[in-house]
Scaffold this motif. Structure first.
Motif, PDB file in Angstrom:
ATOM      1  N   GLU A  68       0.837  -1.205   0.000  1.00 33.06           N
ATOM      2  CA  GLU A  68       0.000   0.000   0.000  1.00 33.06           C
ATOM      3  C   GLU A  68       0.874   1.258   0.000  1.00 33.06           C
ATOM      4  OE1 GLU A  68      -3.799   1.825  -0.025  1.00 33.06           O
ATOM      5  OE2 GLU A  68      -3.193  -0.263  -0.269  1.00 33.06           O
ATOM      6  N   LEU A  69       1.889   1.287   0.839  1.00 37.45           N
ATOM      7  CA  LEU A  69       2.780   2.448   0.903  1.00 37.45           C
ATOM      8  C   LEU A  69       3.585   2.596  -0.389  1.00 37.45           C
ATOM      9  CD1 LEU A  69       4.063   1.943   4.559  1.00 37.45           C
ATOM     10  CD2 LEU A  69       2.534   3.757   3.764  1.00 37.45           C
ATOM     11  N   LEU A  70       3.974   1.467  -0.963  1.00 33.47           N
ATOM     12  CA  LEU A  70       4.706   1.512  -2.226  1.00 33.47           C
ATOM     13  C   LEU A  70       3.828   2.082  -3.329  1.00 33.47           C
ATOM     14  CD1 LEU A  70       7.248   0.851  -3.826  1.00 33.47           C
ATOM     15  CD2 LEU A  70       6.380  -1.477  -4.125  1.00 33.47           C
ATOM     16  N   GLY A  71       2.537   1.736  -3.310  1.00 35.02           N
ATOM     17  CA  GLY A  71       1.615   2.283  -4.290  1.00 35.02           C
ATOM     18  C   GLY A  71       1.539   3.793  -4.201  1.00 35.02           C
ATOM     19  N   ASP A  72       1.522   4.315  -2.974  1.00 38.93           N
ATOM     20  CA  ASP A  72       1.517   5.773  -2.798  1.00 38.93           C
ATOM     21  C   ASP A  72       2.765   6.398  -3.406  1.00 38.93           C
ATOM     22  OD1 ASP A  72      -0.857   5.526  -1.460  1.00 38.93           O
ATOM     23  OD2 ASP A  72       0.001   5.728   0.548  1.00 38.93           O
ATOM     24  N   ALA A  73       3.916   5.751  -3.182  1.00 37.40           N
ATOM     25  CA  ALA A  73       5.178   6.299  -3.695  1.00 37.40           C
ATOM     26  C   ALA A  73       5.218   6.259  -5.218  1.00 37.40           C
ATOM     27  CB  ALA A  73       6.358   5.525  -3.116  1.00 37.40           C
ATOM     28  N   GLY A  83      17.881  10.226 -19.822  1.00 36.98           N
ATOM     29  CA  GLY A  83      19.111   9.495 -19.599  1.00 36.98           C
ATOM     30  C   GLY A  83      18.985   8.048 -20.052  1.00 36.98           C
ATOM     31  N   SER A  84      19.799   7.192 -19.479  1.00 36.53           N
ATOM     32  CA  SER A  84      19.889   5.797 -19.884  1.00 36.53           C
ATOM     33  C   SER A  84      18.857   4.950 -19.150  1.00 36.53           C
ATOM     34  CB  SER A  84      21.290   5.267 -19.586  1.00 36.53           C
ATOM     35  OG  SER A  84      21.514   5.264 -18.182  1.00 36.53           O
ATOM     36  N   TRP A  85      18.750   3.699 -19.595  1.00 40.44           N
ATOM     37  CA  TRP A  85      17.859   2.775 -18.902  1.00 40.44           C
ATOM     38  C   TRP A  85      18.353   2.503 -17.488  1.00 40.44           C
ATOM     39  CZ3 TRP A  85      19.513  -2.019 -17.170  1.00 40.44           C
ATOM     40  CH2 TRP A  85      20.740  -2.498 -17.674  1.00 40.44           C
ATOM     41  N   GLU A  86      19.679   2.559 -17.292  1.00 38.57           N
ATOM     42  CA  GLU A  86      20.218   2.392 -15.943  1.00 38.57           C
ATOM     43  C   GLU A  86      19.732   3.508 -15.019  1.00 38.57           C
ATOM     44  OE1 GLU A  86      22.142   2.313 -18.691  1.00 38.57           O
ATOM     45  OE2 GLU A  86      23.760   0.817 -18.540  1.00 38.57           O
ATOM     46  N   ASP A  87      19.630   4.727 -15.559  1.00 36.17           N
ATOM     47  CA  ASP A  87      19.098   5.837 -14.760  1.00 36.17           C
ATOM     48  C   ASP A  87      17.662   5.548 -14.316  1.00 36.17           C
ATOM     49  OD1 ASP A  87      21.445   7.307 -15.079  1.00 36.17           O
ATOM     50  OD2 ASP A  87      20.721   8.298 -16.895  1.00 36.17           O
ATOM     51  N   GLY A  88      16.874   4.992 -15.236  1.00 36.78           N
ATOM     52  CA  GLY A  88      15.491   4.657 -14.898  1.00 36.78           C
ATOM     53  C   GLY A  88      15.402   3.614 -13.799  1.00 36.78           C
ATOM     54  N   VAL A  89      16.253   2.594 -13.886  1.00 36.82           N
ATOM     55  CA  VAL A  89      16.284   1.562 -12.836  1.00 36.82           C
ATOM     56  C   VAL A  89      16.653   2.182 -11.498  1.00 36.82           C
ATOM     57  CG1 VAL A  89      17.530  -0.486 -12.025  1.00 36.82           C
ATOM     58  CG2 VAL A  89      16.779  -0.338 -14.413  1.00 36.82           C
ATOM     59  N   GLU A  90      17.657   3.031 -11.512  1.00 36.09           N
ATOM     60  CA  GLU A  90      18.098   3.659 -10.265  1.00 36.09           C
ATOM     61  C   GLU A  90      16.991   4.525  -9.656  1.00 36.09           C
ATOM     62  OE1 GLU A  90      21.856   6.312  -8.592  1.00 36.09           O
ATOM     63  OE2 GLU A  90      21.903   5.494 -10.625  1.00 36.09           O
ATOM     64  N   GLN A  91      16.242   5.249 -10.486  1.00 39.40           N
ATOM     65  CA  GLN A  91      15.159   6.091  -9.983  1.00 39.40           C
ATOM     66  C   GLN A  91      14.046   5.261  -9.343  1.00 39.40           C
ATOM     67  OE1 GLN A  91      14.044   8.380 -13.426  1.00 39.40           O
ATOM     68  NE2 GLN A  91      16.009   9.468 -13.499  1.00 39.40           N
ATOM     69  N   LEU A  92      13.689   4.148  -9.979  1.00 51.12           N
ATOM     70  CA  LEU A  92      12.650   3.288  -9.422  1.00 51.12           C
ATOM     71  C   LEU A  92      13.093   2.665  -8.096  1.00 51.12           C
ATOM     72  CD1 LEU A  92      11.111   1.384 -12.459  1.00 51.12           C
ATOM     73  CD2 LEU A  92       9.938   2.934 -10.901  1.00 51.12           C
ATOM     74  N   LEU A  93      14.336   2.210  -8.053  1.00 49.40           N
ATOM     75  CA  LEU A  93      14.845   1.625  -6.812  1.00 49.40           C
ATOM     76  C   LEU A  93      14.935   2.668  -5.708  1.00 49.40           C
ATOM     77  CD1 LEU A  93      17.653  -0.710  -8.214  1.00 49.40           C
ATOM     78  CD2 LEU A  93      15.396  -1.375  -7.357  1.00 49.40           C
ATOM     79  N   ALA A  94      15.223   3.920  -6.079  1.00 43.57           N
ATOM     80  CA  ALA A  94      15.260   4.990  -5.080  1.00 43.57           C
ATOM     81  C   ALA A  94      13.876   5.219  -4.482  1.00 43.57           C
ATOM     82  CB  ALA A  94      15.788   6.271  -5.720  1.00 43.57           C
ATOM     83  N   ALA A  95      12.821   5.121  -5.308  1.00 42.14           N
ATOM     84  CA  ALA A  95      11.458   5.271  -4.795  1.00 42.14           C
ATOM     85  C   ALA A  95      11.124   4.158  -3.805  1.00 42.14           C
ATOM     86  CB  ALA A  95      10.456   5.268  -5.958  1.00 42.14           C
ATOM     87  N   TYR A  96      11.536   2.934  -4.112  1.00 43.62           N
ATOM     88  CA  TYR A  96      11.324   1.811  -3.197  1.00 43.62           C
ATOM     89  C   TYR A  96      12.120   2.012  -1.912  1.00 43.62           C
ATOM     90  CZ  TYR A  96      11.226  -3.102  -1.630  1.00 43.62           C
ATOM     91  OH  TYR A  96      11.067  -4.255  -0.899  1.00 43.62           O
ATOM     92  N   ALA A  97      13.371   2.459  -2.056  1.00 43.53           N
ATOM     93  CA  ALA A  97      14.209   2.699  -0.876  1.00 43.53           C
ATOM     94  C   ALA A  97      13.612   3.778   0.016  1.00 43.53           C
ATOM     95  CB  ALA A  97      15.619   3.091  -1.310  1.00 43.53           C
ATOM     96  N   ASP A  98      13.031   4.815  -0.579  1.00 41.23           N
ATOM     97  CA  ASP A  98      12.438   5.895   0.212  1.00 41.23           C
ATOM     98  C   ASP A  98      11.319   5.362   1.110  1.00 41.23           C
ATOM     99  OD1 ASP A  98      14.139   7.757  -0.853  1.00 41.23           O
ATOM    100  OD2 ASP A  98      12.708   8.526  -2.327  1.00 41.23           O
ATOM    101  N   VAL A  99      10.515   4.446   0.571  1.00 40.86           N
ATOM    102  CA  VAL A  99       9.428   3.858   1.374  1.00 40.86           C
ATOM    103  C   VAL A  99      10.001   3.082   2.551  1.00 40.86           C
ATOM    104  CG1 VAL A  99       7.529   2.190   1.365  1.00 40.86           C
ATOM    105  CG2 VAL A  99       7.832   3.740  -0.572  1.00 40.86           C
ATOM    106  N   LEU A 100      11.011   2.260   2.299  1.00 37.36           N
ATOM    107  CA  LEU A 100      11.593   1.437   3.358  1.00 37.36           C
ATOM    108  C   LEU A 100      12.314   2.288   4.398  1.00 37.36           C
ATOM    109  CD1 LEU A 100      13.014  -1.541   1.253  1.00 37.36           C
ATOM    110  CD2 LEU A 100      10.864  -1.444   2.529  1.00 37.36           C
ATOM    111  N   LEU A 101      12.994   3.335   3.956  1.00 34.16           N
ATOM    112  CA  LEU A 101      13.724   4.187   4.891  1.00 34.16           C
ATOM    113  C   LEU A 101      12.771   5.030   5.732  1.00 34.16           C
ATOM    114  CD1 LEU A 101      16.645   5.324   2.570  1.00 34.16           C
ATOM    115  CD2 LEU A 101      16.816   3.813   4.557  1.00 34.16           C
ATOM    116  N   ALA A 102      11.604   5.362   5.173  1.00 34.66           N
ATOM    117  CA  ALA A 102      10.618   6.123   5.934  1.00 34.66           C
ATOM    118  C   ALA A 102       9.933   5.264   6.987  1.00 34.66           C
ATOM    119  CB  ALA A 102       9.574   6.715   4.988  1.00 34.66           C
ATOM    120  N   HIS A 103       9.959   3.950   6.789  1.00 34.21           N
ATOM    121  CA  HIS A 103       9.318   3.019   7.731  1.00 34.21           C
ATOM    122  C   HIS A 103      10.307   1.888   8.012  1.00 34.21           C
ATOM    123  CE1 HIS A 103       5.522   5.110   6.975  1.00 34.21           C
ATOM    124  NE2 HIS A 103       5.841   5.057   5.708  1.00 34.21           N
TER     125      HIS A 103
END
Length: 221
Positions: A68-73, A83-103
Motif C-alpha cells: 500500500e505504501l509503495l503504491g503511494d510512492a 538518460g539511460s535505462w540504468e538511470d530509470g532503474v536507479e530512480q525506481l529503486l530509489a522510490a522503493y528505498a524511500d518507502v523502506l527508509l521512511a518506515h
C-alpha cells in the motif's frame, strides 16, 4: 442507562482493503510495532479472530501494508524518462528505498517476509521493462530484478538497525581510526577509498555495479 444494540449505528462490513487501510494508518502514525491483530480489532470494532478470515498472519499483513505504501510512492509524479535505462532503474529503486527508509521496521520485514501485491508486482514489471529495453537477456533480467530488490531492502534494513546519530558518528570515527592505523597492508594502503563516498554515491555505485554484473553474467540452465 444501557444502550440497546439496535440503537447503535451499523458497523461497516469487514474487508481486506479496510483492514490494510487501518493497519497502514497505524504504521504512518505510530510505526509497524503497533500493528497487531488485537490493536486492529479494536480499531475496527471487531474480534481479532475475524481478521484471520482476510489475512493469514502478521507477515501477510506487513506485506500488504508495504504494498500500500509503495503504491503511494509510485503514484507520485516523477519526471519523464531521461538518460539511460540504468538511470530509470536507479530512480525506481530509489522510490522503493524511500518507502523502506521512511518506515524502518518494514525494511526488516521485507527481508523476512517476501513482499508481494499489485504495486510490488508493478515495480517488478517496470524494472523488467527497463532492463529488457536496455538489451538485458530475459533470464538475466528475471534473476537480476530479485537481486536488485534484495539489495535495496538489505541496505534499508541496515540503516534501520542503526542507533542514534551520536552513536553512529562515534562508530564511524572508531572504524576510521582502526582502518588508518591497521597493520594489514591492503587495508592500510586503501584506507582512503575504503572510507570515501557519501551514502548516496555508494548506493548509486552499488546499483550500477549490480546492473553490469546482471548484464554480463550467464544464468545457469
Amino acid at each position: 442507562m444501557p444502550t440497546s444494540r439496535r440503537d447503535r449505528p451499523a458497523k461497516p462490513p469487514l474487508t481486506r482493503a479496510g483492514i490494510v487501510a487501518a493497519a497502514t494508518a497505524i504504521v504512518r502514525s505510530e510505526g509497524l510495532a503497533k500493528v497487531t491483530m488485537r490493536r486492529l480489532a479494536q480499531e475496527l470494532d471487531t474480534g481479532a479472530a475475524s481478521l484471520y478470515v482476510y489475512v493469514s498472519d502478521t507477515d501477510e499483513l506487513h506485506a500488504a501494508v508495504l504494498d500500500e505504501l509503495l503504491g503511494d510512492a509510485l503514484r507520485q509524479p516523477r519526471p519523464g524518462p531521461t538518460g539511460s535505462w540504468e538511470d530509470g532503474v536507479e530512480q525506481l529503486l530509489a522510490a522503493y528505498a524511500d518507502v523502506l527508509l521512511a518506515h524502518p521496521s518494514l525494511a526488516r520485514s521485507a527481508l523476512t517476509a517476501w513482499p508481494h501485491g499489485p504495486h510490488y508486482l508493478a515495480l517488478i514489471d517496470s524494472l523488467l521493462g527497463l532492463m529488457r529495453g536496455g538489451g538485458v537477456r530475459p533470464e538475466r533480467a528475471a534473476w537480476g530484478v530479485d537481486l536488485l530488490l534484495l539489495h535495496v531492502a538489505a541496505s534499508a534494513a541496515e540503516h534501520a538497525a542503526r542507533r542514534s546519530d551520536e552513536a553512529v558518528e562515534r562508530d564511524r570515527h572508531a572504524l576510521s581510526r582502526e582502518v588508518r592505523e591497521s597493520g594489514l597492508p591492503h587495508v592500510r594502503a586503501l584506507a582512503g577509498p575504503l572510507l570515501s563516498g557519501s551514502p548516496a554515491a555508494r548506493r548509486s555505485w552499488a546499483v550500477r555495479a549490480l546492473l553490469r554484473g546482471i548484464t554480463s553474467t550467464e544464468v545457469p540452465e
